[in-house]
Design an enzyme around this catalytic site. Sequence first.
Site, PDB file in Angstrom:
ATOM      1  N   ARG A 123       0.822  -1.214   0.000  1.00 43.96           N
ATOM      2  CA  ARG A 123       0.000   0.000   0.000  1.00 43.96           C
ATOM      3  C   ARG A 123       0.853   1.260   0.000  1.00 43.96           C
ATOM      4  O   ARG A 123       0.425   2.305  -0.484  1.00 43.96           O
ATOM      5  CB  ARG A 123      -0.984  -0.017   1.172  1.00 43.96           C
ATOM      6  CG  ARG A 123      -2.103  -1.054   0.978  1.00 43.96           C
ATOM      7  CD  ARG A 123      -3.009  -1.173   2.194  1.00 43.96           C
ATOM      8  NE  ARG A 123      -2.309  -1.590   3.381  1.00 43.96           N
ATOM      9  CZ  ARG A 123      -2.105  -2.852   3.751  1.00 43.96           C
ATOM     10  NH1 ARG A 123      -2.563  -3.834   3.008  1.00 43.96           N
ATOM     11  NH2 ARG A 123      -1.457  -3.129   4.859  1.00 43.96           N
ATOM     12  N   GLU A 174       6.723 -11.119  14.586  1.00 48.09           N
ATOM     13  CA  GLU A 174       6.277 -11.708  15.848  1.00 48.09           C
ATOM     14  C   GLU A 174       6.558 -13.212  15.896  1.00 48.09           C
ATOM     15  O   GLU A 174       6.993 -13.742  16.899  1.00 48.09           O
ATOM     16  CB  GLU A 174       4.782 -11.433  16.035  1.00 48.09           C
ATOM     17  CG  GLU A 174       4.286 -11.803  17.411  1.00 48.09           C
ATOM     18  CD  GLU A 174       2.838 -11.413  17.634  1.00 48.09           C
ATOM     19  OE1 GLU A 174       2.302 -11.792  18.681  1.00 48.09           O
ATOM     20  OE2 GLU A 174       2.248 -10.741  16.761  1.00 48.09           O
TER      21      GLU A 174
END
Length: 180
Positions: A63, A100
Amino acid sequence: MSQQKKTVRDYIRTIPDFPQPGIMFRDVTTLFADPRGFRICIDQLLDPFADQRFDKVAALESRGFIMGGAIAHQLNVGFVPIRKKGKLPGSTISEEYVLEYGSATMEVHDDAFKPGERVLLVDDLLATGGTAGAGVKLCERLGAKIVGCAFIIDLPDLGGRKRLEDMGLRVESLCSFEGE
């Protein structure tokens, strides 16, 4: 009765439980789809840097490319895509960063910047700062100077702004969503 002016945040749609339960996804496609919202976004992303000169705009997949292209056009400078590993043709350099649960790698063409070029790094969202940090390192490895980083959304609880500021970078965002 006067109508209140819309902010960039007003154009962003929130989608609960996407891509997994408990996540509040901030969807900027609704911002991009609205011509007024998109114009406000690009103008406001550039406003804090009005006194700066840039040679290139670097944007993070995917994006960030939408904003990066519009900003580069407005500034009349070159555009450099920083992509996920394996997406760019030609010779590249890469930077791995921690997620993560695992790691990922970003790449840029090895001739994307000349030493000393002044760069604005852009993306739609700043979360942990891992992707942006990798993008900064790629630019700097090629001799570019990151003058600033601009994001539409900051998720301050995830620490990305602090991470980039600890790297000595100027960080600007148009809105934030706390606690999510």
